[in-house]
Design a protein around this motif. Structure first.
Motif, PDB file in Angstrom:
ATOM      1  N   LEU A 495       0.817  -1.207   0.000  1.00  0.00           N
ATOM      2  CA  LEU A 495       0.000   0.000   0.000  1.00  0.00           C
ATOM      3  C   LEU A 495       0.853   1.261   0.000  1.00  0.00           C
ATOM      4  N   THR A 496       1.931   1.241   0.761  1.00  0.00           N
ATOM      5  CA  THR A 496       2.706   2.473   0.947  1.00  0.00           C
ATOM      6  C   THR A 496       3.850   2.647  -0.039  1.00  0.00           C
ATOM      7  N   GLU A 515      -3.974   8.284   5.282  1.00  0.00           N
ATOM      8  CA  GLU A 515      -3.029   9.394   5.104  1.00  0.00           C
ATOM      9  C   GLU A 515      -2.412   9.801   6.432  1.00  0.00           C
ATOM     10  N   GLN A 516      -3.236   9.841   7.491  1.00  0.00           N
ATOM     11  CA  GLN A 516      -2.716  10.177   8.808  1.00  0.00           C
ATOM     12  C   GLN A 516      -1.716   9.127   9.290  1.00  0.00           C
ATOM     13  N   PHE A 517      -2.067   7.876   9.101  1.00  0.00           N
ATOM     14  CA  PHE A 517      -1.162   6.790   9.504  1.00  0.00           C
ATOM     15  C   PHE A 517       0.145   6.876   8.718  1.00  0.00           C
ATOM     16  N   HIS A 518       0.046   7.149   7.421  1.00  0.00           N
ATOM     17  CA  HIS A 518       1.233   7.159   6.562  1.00  0.00           C
ATOM     18  C   HIS A 518       2.221   8.262   6.967  1.00  0.00           C
ATOM     19  N   TYR A 519       1.697   9.478   7.200  1.00  0.00           N
ATOM     20  CA  TYR A 519       2.600  10.613   7.457  1.00  0.00           C
ATOM     21  C   TYR A 519       3.039  10.702   8.923  1.00  0.00           C
ATOM     22  N   GLN A 520       2.167  10.297   9.854  1.00  0.00           N
ATOM     23  CA  GLN A 520       2.499  10.456  11.261  1.00  0.00           C
ATOM     24  C   GLN A 520       3.213   9.245  11.859  1.00  0.00           C
ATOM     25  N   TYR A 521       3.003   8.086  11.308  1.00  0.00           N
ATOM     26  CA  TYR A 521       3.578   6.886  11.919  1.00  0.00           C
ATOM     27  C   TYR A 521       4.517   6.131  10.980  1.00  0.00           C
TER      28      TYR A 521
END
Length: 543
Positions: A495-496, A515-521
């Motif tokens: 996915l990423t 999107e939040q998971f991708h950029y923050q974690y």
């Protein structure tokens, strides 16, 4: 004997014979159909895909039997493991042996109240089964009860006592139990002479059923097992619940509404019980083989469904597995006891005519024929075994088939078992044989049972086996967990990091949560891993 006759027989004679055996015989030249030789039928054709229900319905039709839900068809595979014919599956596909196939018509679900059965033909067939249980040592009872039951059989077979036809010692010519003493024979004759005069066969059989119903081992179909201590035991399912027998003693009785689950793994059978005050226990037993354990499990599932449920629509498919592994799946097919009773109450036909047939094993065929009245004519099975059981002291080691015990001798019986190292008390007779086993066969069977009950597998071995199974279960759980995490990790990387632009991946990537998971974690985690990897590489280069 196998039912391979072709002459017409009706009524009780047919019922008694069909209660014994019948065979499926292959026709000539490997024809894709099977011809059934059923007394008194002419030759019929059984299609290779015919279900067990078709064969069972064929039997019940020619028996003129409407209350058929209590009965079933049993067969034995080449490994001598017993099975109930499943009605929803092909007959031929269930057979592992080569034709001819020998099967037995048996009571599968014992009526909770046999006296409440609607038709006499049904009561007669149940009477035959319980009489057989008594002879094979499954229906254990006190001496006084044994004498009364045998007297009822005698009255049903030969009618009222007649001094001209029945000389002194006439009851000794019949063998109601595997063994019995002269004292018990005299008691049987005394009850027959003084208490049962005037009773018709149907009345005697009904009284026999009423008495048998009150015994603890009524409806017992024993499965040999061992408990967690390595002691021999017999598990059985009755109309009232789950029973565990050791010797001639009932050590556990659990009502059906207290049984919450049954499952098996290999040779191990588990019974989950929920009793009052939220007390939950698990009973564990070990069958001789995995096949025997699966048969035990399936019998338990069927009996619980039949006796406990209100409607057949409540029946569910049951799995023997745990959470992650599918295991064996089984579903009871048929009506439940309450529905059967409601259906029986609606029967309004004229009762079928019944002509009784002499079917009690006798010690001398000539004497048996002399005592049987012409109307009952018929079949007399000879038995060469003449053995005696003392009323006062009896050890099951004396016989592979147990017998009734005296009211005051139970403690002596259990003590004798400990002193003699006796084998299991209730023995499974060989279903693939037509009659009573000969002395040689009984001796051979006794040897096998002694090996089963006294063999290896004591407390130490059982505990080690339990530890091994626990370790395997933990490793299996860890393996499944690691596999799931690995799959999730692969999906996350795809996915990423991948450039796949399918609709499925695009929809997921555009969600605010992703999107939040991708950029923050995920991105900080990726940078941290990259930094650590670079540090390790630099350290190796410098070294």
């Amino acid at each position: 004997q196998d039912l391979m006759f072709h002459s017409p027989v009706s009524g009780r004679a047919l019922s008694s014979l069909l209660h014994s055996r019948f065979s499926l015989l292959t026709s000539v030249c490997d024809c894709p159909k099977y011809s059934i030789n059923l007394l008194p039928l002419a030759e019929r054709q059984l299609n290779r895909d015919a279900k067990g229900q078709y064969l069972f319905d064929l039997l019940c039709h020619h028996l003129n039997l409407l209350e058929k839900d209590y009965f079933g068809i049993r067969f034995v595979d080449p490994d001598k493991q017993r099975h109930w014919l499943e009605f929803t599956k092909s007959v031929v596909k269930q057979m592992r042996a080569q034709p001819p196939f020998t099967m037995c018509f048996r009571v599968k679900f014992y009526p909770t109240d046999p006296a409440a059965l609607k038709e006499e033909i049904t009561r007669y067939l149940v009477f035959l089964q319980i009489k057989r249980d008594l002879y094979h040592g499954r229906l254990l009872c006190k001496t006084s009860d044994a004498a009364l039951l045998a007297a009822y059989i005698l009255q049903a077979e030969i009618g009222d006592y007649d001094p001209g036809k029945h000389p002194e010692g006439y009851s000794s010519k019949f063998q109601f139990f595997p063994k019995h003493s002269e004292k018990l024979e005299r008691k049987i004759a005394e009850i027959h002479k003084t208490e049962l005069s005037g009773q018709t066969p149907a009345t005697s059989e009904l009284n026999f059923l009423r008495k048998a119903q009150t015994l603890e081992t009524y409806g017992v179909d024993p499965h040999p097992c061992k408990d967690v201590s390595g002691n021999a035991a017999f598990l059985a399912f009755t109309p009232f619940g789950f029973v565990v027998l050791q010797g001639n003693k009932r050590v556990h009785f659990i009502k059906w509404n207290e049984v919450t689950k049954m499952k098996f793994e290999g040779k191990t059978f588990y019974l989950y019980v929920s009793q009052k005050e939220e007390k939950k226990i698990v009973l564990t037993y070990f069958a001789p083989t995995p096949e025997a354990c699966k048969h035990l499990w399936k019998c338990g599932i069927e009996n619980q469904a039949f006796y406990k449920l209100e409607k057949s629509s409540q029946v569910r498919t049951v799995s023997s597995s745990n959470l992650f592994f599918k295991g064996s799946r089984f579903r009871y097919s048929g009506r439940v006891a309450k529905e059967v009773m409601e259906s029986s109450a609606k029967i309004k036909r004229e009762p079928p005519e019944i002509h009784s047939a002499h079917s009690t094993p006798v010690r001398s065929a000539s004497h048996g024929d002399a005592f049987a009245p012409p109307a009952r004519g018929g079949r007399a099975e000879s038995s060469e075994r003449v053995a005696v059981i003392a009323d006062e002291v009896y050890s099951p080691a004396d016989s592979v088939l147990p017998t009734p015990v005296a009211e005051h001798s139970l403690e002596l019986l259990l003590l004798a078992r400990q002193l003699n190292g006796a084998p299991c008390s209730i023995e499974e007779e060989k279903e693939s044989e037509a009659g009573t086993p000969t002395a040689a066969a009984a001796e051979e069977l006794g040897g096998e049972l002694r090996a089963l009950c006294q063999g290896a597998g004591g407390l130490g071995g059982t505990q080690a086996e339990q530890v091994n199974k626990f370790v395997l279960s933990v490793l299996r759980l860890l393996l499944v967990t690691v596999g799931l995490l690995f799959v999730l990790l692969l999906l996350l990387i795809v996915l990423t990091e991948s450039d796949l632009d399918t609709a499925f991946f695009r929809d997921i990537r555009q969600t605010p949560e992703f999107e939040q998971f991708h950029y923050q974690y995920f991105c900080p985690l990726r940078r941290w891993f990259a930094c650590k990897i670079r540090s390790v590489v630099n350290l190796l280069i410098d070294t």
